[in-house]
Design an enzyme around this catalytic site. Structure first.
Site, PDB file in Angstrom:
ATOM      1  N   LYS A  69     -13.103  -1.639   6.680  1.00 33.50           N
ATOM      2  CA  LYS A  69     -12.388  -2.597   7.520  1.00 33.50           C
ATOM      3  C   LYS A  69     -12.878  -2.473   8.956  1.00 33.50           C
ATOM      4  CE  LYS A  69      -8.889  -1.895   4.142  1.00 33.50           C
ATOM      5  NZ  LYS A  69      -8.843  -3.194   3.491  1.00 33.50           N
ATOM      6  N   ASP A 121      -1.911   6.665   6.296  1.00 34.73           N
ATOM      7  CA  ASP A 121      -2.973   5.840   5.724  1.00 34.73           C
ATOM      8  C   ASP A 121      -3.322   4.782   6.760  1.00 34.73           C
ATOM      9  OD1 ASP A 121      -4.572   4.004   4.476  1.00 34.73           O
ATOM     10  OD2 ASP A 121      -3.150   3.519   2.876  1.00 34.73           O
ATOM     11  N   TRP A 148       0.819  -1.218   0.000  1.00 35.32           N
ATOM     12  CA  TRP A 148       0.000   0.000   0.000  1.00 35.32           C
ATOM     13  C   TRP A 148       0.848   1.261   0.000  1.00 35.32           C
ATOM     14  CZ3 TRP A 148      -4.373  -0.437  -2.115  1.00 35.32           C
ATOM     15  CH2 TRP A 148      -5.067  -1.655  -2.032  1.00 35.32           C
TER      16      TRP A 148
HETATM   17  N1  PMP Z   1      -4.502   1.513   1.981  1.00 35.62           N
HETATM   18  C1  PMP Z   1      -4.569   0.387   2.703  1.00 35.62           C
HETATM   19  C2  PMP Z   1      -3.636   0.211   3.865  1.00 35.62           C
HETATM   20  C3  PMP Z   1      -5.516  -0.592   2.372  1.00 35.62           C
HETATM   21  O1  PMP Z   1      -5.594  -1.713   3.088  1.00 35.62           O
HETATM   22  C4  PMP Z   1      -6.394  -0.377   1.283  1.00 35.62           C
HETATM   23  C5  PMP Z   1      -7.471  -1.363   0.899  1.00 35.62           C
HETATM   24  N2  PMP Z   1      -7.233  -2.670   1.170  1.00 35.62           N
HETATM   25  C6  PMP Z   1      -6.260   0.801   0.548  1.00 35.62           C
HETATM   26  C7  PMP Z   1      -5.321   1.734   0.932  1.00 35.62           C
HETATM   27  C8  PMP Z   1      -7.148   1.096  -0.631  1.00 35.62           C
HETATM   28  O2  PMP Z   1      -8.363   1.418  -0.119  1.00 35.62           O
HETATM   29  P1  PMP Z   1      -9.658   1.731  -0.996  1.00 35.62           P
HETATM   30  O3  PMP Z   1     -10.040   0.443  -1.640  1.00 35.62           O
HETATM   31  O4  PMP Z   1     -10.621   2.216   0.038  1.00 35.62           O
HETATM   32  O5  PMP Z   1      -9.298   2.768  -1.993  1.00 35.62           O
END
Ligand code: PMP
Length: 361
Positions: free
Chosen positions: A196, A172, A102
């Site tokens: 989550k 994040d 991520w």
């Molecule tokens: N950052 C992290 C740490 C994540 O776990 C996720 C989704 N699994 C995201 C960003 C992306 O999130 P979204 O699908 O809400 O754009």
């Protein structure tokens, strides 16, 4: 009705009492004569829902008054772009820490708007650690420092908050927000996709310090402007009303559980039980992450004999333990054990894993 133990990384398990309340209120919300799905986001009823959700979130995280809380759309992924668009100002460079999947996504998107200085990385340990603060090489000219406190796929979590002096720290927190108490005052911006630990998909929480507002790139879409969103109570356009309502129910449920200090105790205990099962398996199960930075929320593990993976997943499914397949980029298994996963679910998984090992080990 039978509910399985759902270890999905997101969208993820929600508290059963929250779902039951939503079901009970679905046709008519609190005397509105209509469903919460059907009423105007600007009406008195929904404004009440929106305000109590924000109040409860502020209570839970003890968010200082000098921070705005925004309820947006576009997921954490849109924040990879919105953060640089809002925080760069007249600067050109940002510092980003790379701790895995991520972080890399955040870096790639930010590069569309800024020079990215990867100020620290744990790539040399294959992302099984977090880089020590003493190794961070911050750029004096960078507008802010971005990091990913919990890598949802790698299962690596910072056990400390980095000290970045006057430079705003951006996090994040998609897969760790609300897992424990947090000192919000250490951050410039905190953001999280809701699906989550917060509620259903479709909602993004952004917590931003007031002094960082008002510096948005002039050509950025209005919806991407934190200041404008804050001025309009996150209702510049039609808000994601149902997800916002559900998040509010989750916040109320968390307060009933005793708040985030209680959640932290339970979450740590759940994680410890699962890691102990893995570590005591004599190599039958393996989690590669350095113990001090193992995630409380996402526990990846592999079987020494990967040819048993599909048998493991099938038998787990028959035992009502579902969504344990690891992310396609790493394989193996992953158990996501967010707030709404009851400790009994972790106990059931540990029991299953021990029995599986007894039969195949
Ligand atoms: N950052 C992290 C740490 C994540 O776990 C996720 C989704 N699994 C995201 C960003 C992306 O999130 P979204 O699908 O809400 O754009």
């Amino acid at each position: 009705m039978s509910r399985v133990y759902n270890f999905s990384a997101g969208p993820a398990v929600l508290p059963t009492p929250v779902l039951a309340q939503a079901r009970d209120e679905l046709l008519e919300w609190d005397g509105a004569g209509a469903s919460v799905l059907e009423i105007s986001h600007r009406g008195r009823e929904f404004m009440g829902i929106a305000e109590s959700a924000e109040r409860d979130l502020r209570d839970l995280l003890d968010i200082p008054p000098a921070y705005k809380v925004l309820f947006l759309q576009g997921g954490a992924t849109l924040q990879f772009a919105m953060v640089p668009l809002n925080l760069l100002g007249d600067k050109h460079t940002i510092d980003v820490v790379n701790t895995g999947h991520w972080s890399k996504k955040a870096i790639a998107e930010a590069r569309r708007f800024a020079e990215v200085n990867v100020c620290a990385s744990s790539e040399d340990t294959n992302f099984t650690t977090v880089p020590a603060l003493s190794e961070w090489r911050l750029d004096a000219e960078a507008a802010y420092v971005h990091y990913t406190p919990n890598e949802t796929i790698g299962g690596v979590e910072f056990p400390w908050i980095p000290e970045t002096g006057a430079k705003p720290l951006v996090a994040d927190m998609s897969s760790t927000l609300l897992s424990r108490p947090l000192d919000v005052s250490r951050f410039g911006v905190i953001y999280a996709g809701a699906q989550k630990n917060v509620g259903p998909a479709g909602l993004t929480i952004v917590i931003v310090r007031d002094d960082l507002l008002g510096h948005t790139a002039p050509n950025a879409p209005s919806l991407f402007d934190y200041q404008k969103q804050a001025d309009n109570g996150s209702m510049m356009n039609t808000a994601p009303t149902f997800s916002w309502y559900m998040a509010g129910l989750v916040f109320a449920w968390l307060k009933q559980q005793g708040g985030l200090a209680t959640m932290a105790e339970v979450n740590q205990r759940k994680a410890n039980k699962l890691y102990a099962c893995i570590d005591e398996s004599g190599g039958f199960y393996r989690n590669p992450v350095e113990p001090s930075c193992r995630s409380w929320m996402n526990v990846p593990f592999t079987l020494a004999d990967a040819s048993l993976d599909s048998e493991f997943l099938q038998q787990a499914g028959r035992a009502d333990l579902v969504a344990l397949k690891g992310h396609r980029s790493v394989g193996g298994m992953r158990a996501s054990i967010y707030n709404a996963m009851p400790e009994a679910g972790v106990d059931a998984l540990v029991g299953f894993m021990r029995e599986f090992q007894r039969r195949y080990g």
